[in-house]
Design a protein around this motif. Sequence first.
Motif, mmCIF file in Angstrom:
data_model
loop_
_atom_site.group_PDB
_atom_site.id
_atom_site.type_symbol
_atom_site.label_atom_id
_atom_site.label_comp_id
_atom_site.label_asym_id
_atom_site.label_seq_id
_atom_site.Cartn_x
_atom_site.Cartn_y
_atom_site.Cartn_z
ATOM 1 N N GLY A 1 0.800 -1.219 0.000
ATOM 2 C CA GLY A 1 0.000 0.000 0.000
ATOM 3 C C GLY A 1 0.823 1.255 0.000
ATOM 4 O O GLY A 1 0.292 2.354 0.225
ATOM 5 N N GLY A 2 2.136 1.139 -0.241
ATOM 6 C CA GLY A 2 2.986 2.316 -0.262
ATOM 7 C C GLY A 2 2.769 3.155 -1.500
ATOM 8 O O GLY A 2 2.404 2.655 -2.569
ATOM 9 N N LYS A 3 3.048 4.444 -1.406
ATOM 10 C CA LYS A 3 2.829 5.357 -2.528
ATOM 11 C C LYS A 3 3.994 5.323 -3.512
ATOM 12 O O LYS A 3 3.796 5.483 -4.727
ATOM 13 C CB LYS A 3 2.627 6.780 -2.011
ATOM 14 C CG LYS A 3 1.346 6.936 -1.198
ATOM 15 C CD LYS A 3 1.169 8.377 -0.753
ATOM 16 C CE LYS A 3 -0.123 8.560 0.030
ATOM 17 N NZ LYS A 3 -0.341 9.963 0.479
ATOM 18 N N THR A 4 5.228 5.138 -3.028
ATOM 19 C CA THR A 4 6.411 5.131 -3.918
ATOM 20 C C THR A 4 7.251 3.891 -3.622
ATOM 21 O O THR A 4 8.354 3.993 -3.055
ATOM 22 C CB THR A 4 7.241 6.402 -3.702
ATOM 23 O OG1 THR A 4 7.589 6.492 -2.311
ATOM 24 C CG2 THR A 4 6.463 7.644 -4.094
ATOM 25 N N PRO A 5 6.783 2.696 -3.987
ATOM 26 C CA PRO A 5 7.592 1.490 -3.719
ATOM 27 C C PRO A 5 8.857 1.446 -4.559
ATOM 28 O O PRO A 5 9.872 0.872 -4.136
ATOM 29 C CB PRO A 5 6.641 0.353 -4.080
ATOM 30 C CG PRO A 5 5.665 0.949 -5.023
ATOM 31 C CD PRO A 5 5.486 2.369 -4.613
ATOM 32 N N HIS A 6 8.847 2.052 -5.781
ATOM 33 C CA HIS A 6 10.040 2.045 -6.614
ATOM 34 C C HIS A 6 11.174 2.842 -5.976
ATOM 35 O O HIS A 6 12.351 2.471 -6.071
ATOM 36 C CB HIS A 6 9.714 2.595 -8.003
ATOM 37 C CG HIS A 6 9.183 4.000 -7.969
ATOM 38 N ND1 HIS A 6 7.864 4.294 -7.681
ATOM 39 C CD2 HIS A 6 9.800 5.215 -8.186
ATOM 40 C CE1 HIS A 6 7.684 5.605 -7.721
ATOM 41 N NE2 HIS A 6 8.845 6.189 -8.025
ATOM 42 N N ALA A 7 10.833 3.970 -5.279
ATOM 43 C CA ALA A 7 11.867 4.761 -4.614
ATOM 44 C C ALA A 7 12.467 3.987 -3.443
ATOM 45 O O ALA A 7 13.684 4.025 -3.203
ATOM 46 C CB ALA A 7 11.267 6.083 -4.128
ATOM 47 N N THR A 8 11.617 3.264 -2.726
ATOM 48 C CA THR A 8 12.110 2.459 -1.594
ATOM 49 C C THR A 8 13.023 1.348 -2.109
ATOM 50 O O THR A 8 14.092 1.085 -1.528
ATOM 51 C CB THR A 8 10.924 1.858 -0.818
ATOM 52 O OG1 THR A 8 10.040 2.904 -0.425
ATOM 53 C CG2 THR A 8 11.400 1.130 0.402
ATOM 54 N N LEU A 9 12.635 0.693 -3.202
ATOM 55 C CA LEU A 9 13.469 -0.377 -3.758
ATOM 56 C C LEU A 9 14.787 0.178 -4.290
ATOM 57 O O LEU A 9 15.855 -0.432 -4.107
ATOM 58 C CB LEU A 9 12.706 -1.090 -4.876
ATOM 59 C CG LEU A 9 13.430 -2.215 -5.589
ATOM 60 C CD1 LEU A 9 13.780 -3.330 -4.621
ATOM 61 C CD2 LEU A 9 12.571 -2.766 -6.740
ATOM 62 N N TYR A 10 14.744 1.333 -4.944
ATOM 63 C CA TYR A 10 15.971 1.967 -5.462
ATOM 64 C C TYR A 10 16.944 2.244 -4.309
ATOM 65 O O TYR A 10 18.147 1.958 -4.418
ATOM 66 C CB TYR A 10 15.611 3.248 -6.212
ATOM 67 C CG TYR A 10 16.781 3.968 -6.828
ATOM 68 C CD1 TYR A 10 17.234 3.641 -8.100
ATOM 69 C CD2 TYR A 10 17.439 4.984 -6.136
ATOM 70 C CE1 TYR A 10 18.316 4.297 -8.663
ATOM 71 C CE2 TYR A 10 18.522 5.636 -6.682
ATOM 72 C CZ TYR A 10 18.953 5.291 -7.949
ATOM 73 O OH TYR A 10 20.042 5.926 -8.512
ATOM 74 N N ALA A 11 16.470 2.833 -3.197
ATOM 75 C CA ALA A 11 17.346 3.148 -2.063
ATOM 76 C C ALA A 11 17.898 1.889 -1.433
ATOM 77 O O ALA A 11 19.070 1.842 -1.021
ATOM 78 C CB ALA A 11 16.551 3.962 -1.030
#
Length: 296
Positions: free
Chosen positions: A259-269
């Motif tokens: 349900g996160g809004k920016t999962p791609h940013a979390t995965l990138y970090a």
Amino acid sequence: MKKDQVQIGGTYVAKISGRLATVQIDAESRFGGWDATNVSTHRKVRIKSAQRLRRDAATLASTEAPVVADLPPQDIDERIAVAPPSIVPYEQRRAHAEAADDDGPRYDPSRCATKRCRGTPVMTYLERPLCQACWERHCREEQSSEVSENACLPAGTADDACRPTGEPEAPEQENEMSKKMSTKKQSTKKQTKAPPVAAKAKAEKKAAAPKAKATTDQKPKRVSALDAAAVVLKKAGKPMRAQELIAAMAEQNLWTSPGGKTPHATLYAAMMREEREKKGEARFKKVDRGQFAFNG
């Protein structure tokens, strides 16, 4: 007092250090007032003004009559005669109390002698009027004291004290008592044997319960986003962006965002942190801006 009333050599009552004291005027002071001596302490003091002097001590002593100690009369009748009417009942009570101390306590025959009891006396015991309830309580207390005394006696003497001499015990009574004792022993044995069995059954149930829970509670371990990204990159064999990895993981049912809004940013970090910390042992390798390949 006034200044013209003060005489040299006279004794007066003056207030010194907050207390009234008798002083004797010795002479006039060069600083004003009079030099005087405290009669009780024999110390030199200075009376600044006549207002400090209250009265003449000599005239006061002559006018006052000698005080004689007025001791109260010792006789009871004299005390009652001298006492005012308001405290006559109190004097009478004291007289009765002193008379009772000499002859022993006196009780009202129309009231029970027990404290805080308002019952009507029905008998007299040891010169004490007692009501029926107090008499029964007294009898019960005596019986309990006798039982406690008999308990301290040697075996075989307690029953003899309560039974007339020469009366043998009936054999029927002995048989009944022995039967009662045997039944009591059997019941106590049954009660003592039962608890260990119940305790064993409870212990077995408790031991079996955790095993069943352990088998039922085992669930498949959820794959993390980093693990799923490593699997996708290994299968693809080419560099991919974070958003492409998120979509591919969802299609292959490996991992979905909770349900996160920016999962791609979390995965990138997370991939950047693993590459920075593990270096050569990292599963990810940045090959271009925003693109990662599988390192293996």
